[in-house]
Design a protein around this motif. Structure first.
Motif, mmCIF file in Angstrom:
data_model
loop_
_atom_site.group_PDB
_atom_site.id
_atom_site.type_symbol
_atom_site.label_atom_id
_atom_site.label_comp_id
_atom_site.label_asym_id
_atom_site.label_seq_id
_atom_site.Cartn_x
_atom_site.Cartn_y
_atom_site.Cartn_z
ATOM 1 N N ALA A 253 0.841 -1.205 0.000
ATOM 2 C CA ALA A 253 0.000 0.000 0.000
ATOM 3 C C ALA A 253 0.873 1.251 0.000
ATOM 4 C CB ALA A 253 -0.933 -0.008 1.205
ATOM 5 N N LYS A 254 1.944 1.237 0.799
ATOM 6 C CA LYS A 254 2.869 2.367 0.821
ATOM 7 C C LYS A 254 3.505 2.556 -0.552
ATOM 8 C CE LYS A 254 5.681 2.939 4.334
ATOM 9 N NZ LYS A 254 6.839 2.750 5.264
ATOM 10 N N LEU A 255 3.864 1.462 -1.199
ATOM 11 C CA LEU A 255 4.461 1.520 -2.535
ATOM 12 C C LEU A 255 3.500 2.149 -3.534
ATOM 13 C CD1 LEU A 255 6.556 0.717 -4.719
ATOM 14 C CD2 LEU A 255 5.526 -1.575 -4.715
ATOM 15 N N ALA A 256 2.236 1.702 -3.517
ATOM 16 C CA ALA A 256 1.244 2.235 -4.456
ATOM 17 C C ALA A 256 1.009 3.718 -4.224
ATOM 18 C CB ALA A 256 -0.065 1.462 -4.323
ATOM 19 N N LYS A 257 0.875 4.116 -2.953
ATOM 20 C CA LYS A 257 0.587 5.521 -2.679
ATOM 21 C C LYS A 257 1.794 6.398 -2.990
ATOM 22 C CE LYS A 257 -1.864 8.528 0.466
ATOM 23 N NZ LYS A 257 -2.800 8.586 1.605
ATOM 24 N N ALA A 258 3.002 5.893 -2.718
ATOM 25 C CA ALA A 258 4.205 6.674 -3.037
ATOM 26 C C ALA A 258 4.300 6.917 -4.534
ATOM 27 C CB ALA A 258 5.451 5.937 -2.541
ATOM 28 N N ASP A 259 4.031 5.896 -5.317
ATOM 29 C CA ASP A 259 4.088 6.048 -6.773
ATOM 30 C C ASP A 259 3.051 7.062 -7.241
ATOM 31 O OD1 ASP A 259 4.944 5.022 -9.521
ATOM 32 O OD2 ASP A 259 2.796 4.577 -9.560
ATOM 33 N N ALA A 285 -0.096 5.466 9.924
ATOM 34 C CA ALA A 285 1.364 5.355 9.951
ATOM 35 C C ALA A 285 1.956 5.616 8.570
ATOM 36 C CB ALA A 285 1.767 3.970 10.456
ATOM 37 N N ILE A 286 1.308 5.100 7.539
ATOM 38 C CA ILE A 286 1.788 5.349 6.176
ATOM 39 C C ILE A 286 1.744 6.832 5.857
ATOM 40 C CG2 ILE A 286 1.187 5.030 3.734
ATOM 41 C CD1 ILE A 286 0.393 2.153 4.417
ATOM 42 N N ASN A 287 0.643 7.495 6.209
ATOM 43 C CA ASN A 287 0.526 8.916 5.905
ATOM 44 C C ASN A 287 1.519 9.754 6.715
ATOM 45 O OD1 ASN A 287 -1.488 8.618 3.962
ATOM 46 N ND2 ASN A 287 -3.105 8.625 5.495
ATOM 47 N N ASN A 288 1.784 9.349 7.940
ATOM 48 C CA ASN A 288 2.820 10.032 8.719
ATOM 49 C C ASN A 288 4.179 9.897 8.039
ATOM 50 O OD1 ASN A 288 0.994 10.812 10.698
ATOM 51 N ND2 ASN A 288 1.418 9.066 12.030
ATOM 52 N N TRP A 289 4.453 8.741 7.457
ATOM 53 C CA TRP A 289 5.723 8.502 6.758
ATOM 54 C C TRP A 289 5.865 9.446 5.569
ATOM 55 C CZ3 TRP A 289 6.889 6.282 1.843
ATOM 56 C CH2 TRP A 289 8.227 5.900 1.665
ATOM 57 N N PHE A 290 4.751 9.724 4.891
ATOM 58 C CA PHE A 290 4.795 10.650 3.761
ATOM 59 C C PHE A 290 4.945 12.104 4.205
ATOM 60 C CE2 PHE A 290 2.436 7.227 1.433
ATOM 61 C CZ PHE A 290 3.373 7.040 0.437
ATOM 62 N N GLY A 291 4.601 12.398 5.450
ATOM 63 C CA GLY A 291 4.692 13.770 5.934
ATOM 64 C C GLY A 291 3.374 14.506 5.994
ATOM 65 N N TYR A 292 2.246 13.782 5.853
ATOM 66 C CA TYR A 292 0.941 14.429 5.993
ATOM 67 C C TYR A 292 0.822 15.061 7.378
ATOM 68 C CZ TYR A 292 -1.310 12.419 1.803
ATOM 69 O OH TYR A 292 -1.673 12.104 0.528
ATOM 70 N N GLN A 293 0.173 16.216 7.428
ATOM 71 C CA GLN A 293 -0.105 16.906 8.681
ATOM 72 C C GLN A 293 -1.609 16.887 8.947
ATOM 73 O OE1 GLN A 293 2.427 18.244 10.694
ATOM 74 N NE2 GLN A 293 3.730 17.159 9.204
ATOM 75 N N ARG A 294 -1.981 16.654 10.185
ATOM 76 C CA ARG A 294 -3.402 16.653 10.544
ATOM 77 C C ARG A 294 -3.983 18.041 10.310
ATOM 78 N NH1 ARG A 294 -3.563 12.269 14.328
ATOM 79 N NH2 ARG A 294 -2.501 10.596 13.178
ATOM 80 N N ALA A 295 -5.063 18.105 9.545
ATOM 81 C CA ALA A 295 -5.702 19.386 9.242
ATOM 82 C C ALA A 295 -6.938 19.618 10.103
ATOM 83 C CB ALA A 295 -6.082 19.455 7.766
#
Length: 307
Positions: A253-259, A285-295
């Motif tokens: 899932a992380k691979l797909a979203k990163a791409d 956890a995946i979104n935190n890895w990408f750097g998403y911030q809680r809005a």
């Protein structure tokens, strides 16, 4: 001037989308999507889009209908919003009263609503008999200023594809989506949606961006994907990211979203948004890895309409 509650008309699309963006700026909404959803949702959903009009302008709306994907009958939704500058004039109460009367007439027993985590919104829900349930987060990623981690290496036997590769065989993605969605946390169970309803609700959406949707094949089987929805104005929404059960815990899932995110940035998208249940620890956890911030946070509220 009095607030008028009525059904959505095609001429309302621009103002309805504008009022919803003002109320919930973390969602990716367009006039085209608003009109399309009203015209194309499955008949079994018995969907209505109500609008609140004041001084000749649409200032709020309520999406109302039945959860056709639930195995328990009578589960309904009523999600309403009112533009901040138009609150306190009865638009929200009028929308909710009309929505609940409609759902009760359909025989619905339970209504679920998403409510932003601010004092005015939660107080409104509780005053009208709704009780708080689970929560969810809106998150934002700045695709211009924030660095993206590199796309992970492909595992052995894996291949990256795009949504456009499935134009002639969408059923393969339907089967992946149905299995992945069945395990998402939520108040309403996700029984298997029919293929026809899935096509109507998701595959034919005008904002579905198949060119930016990424799919991971493992030995030729669609194992994971990340669905992209875009508004043509630089905003990107993660419609769904998931993995088949047999392929989980491999980072697919992380691979797909990163791409998908890397290609979205290259295509000119400037902001990425997503929404996740607060108990969906793997996706958070995946979104935190990408750097998403809680809005923002929103709460699921529920009210029994009968009994």
């Amino acid at each position: 001037m009095a607030v008028i509650i009525r059904d959505f008309q095609p001429a309302d699309a621009e103002q309805a989308a504008e009022s919803k963006r003002a109320a919930i700026p973390f969602m990716v909404i367009t006039p085209e999507l608003t009109s399309w959803q009203v015209a194309n949702v499955p008949a079994g959903q018995r969907h209505r889009l109500l609008v609140a009009e004041a001084d000749g302008r649409v200032v709020g709306s309520a999406s109302v209908g039945i959860y056709t994907e639930s195995s328990q009958p009578g589960q309904a939704f009523v999600n309403l919003s009112v533009a901040p500058g138009a609150r306190g004039r009865g638009a929200g109460a009028g929308l909710l009263t009309t929505a609940e009367e409609y759902l009760t007439g359909l025989g619905a027993s339970t209504a679920y609503a998403w409510v932003l985590d601010d004092e005015a919104s939660t107080s409104f829900a509780e005053r009208h008999g709704y009780r708080r349930s689970r929560s969810s987060y809106f998150s934002r990623l700045d695709l211009v200023a924030d660095p993206l981690p590199p796309v992970p290496a492909l595992p052995e036997g894996a291949e990256l594809c795009r949504g456009t590769d499935f134009v002639d065989e969408p059923r393969r993605l339907y089967e992946l989506d149905a299995e992945a969605a069945a395990d998402e946390p939520g108040d309403v169970d996700n029984a298997a949606m029919s293929y026809e309803d899935w096509l109507a609700l998701y595959w034919h959406r005008p904002d579905l961006d198949l060119a930016l949707t990424s799919v991971v094949l493992v030995d030729g089987v669609p194992a994971a994907f990340s669905v992209a929805q875009t508004d043509g104005r630089g905003r990107y929404w993660s419609g769904m990211t998931g993995t088949r059960r047999a392929y989980r815990n491999r980072g697919l899932a992380k691979l797909a979203k990163a791409d998908s995110l890397h290609r979205a940035r290259a295509a000119g998208c400037t902001e990425a948004f997503t929404g996740n249940d607060s108990e969906n620890a793997p996706m958070l956890a995946i979104n935190n890895w990408f750097g998403y911030q809680r809005a923002a946070r929103e709460w699921r509220y529920v009210r029994e309409l009968t009994g």
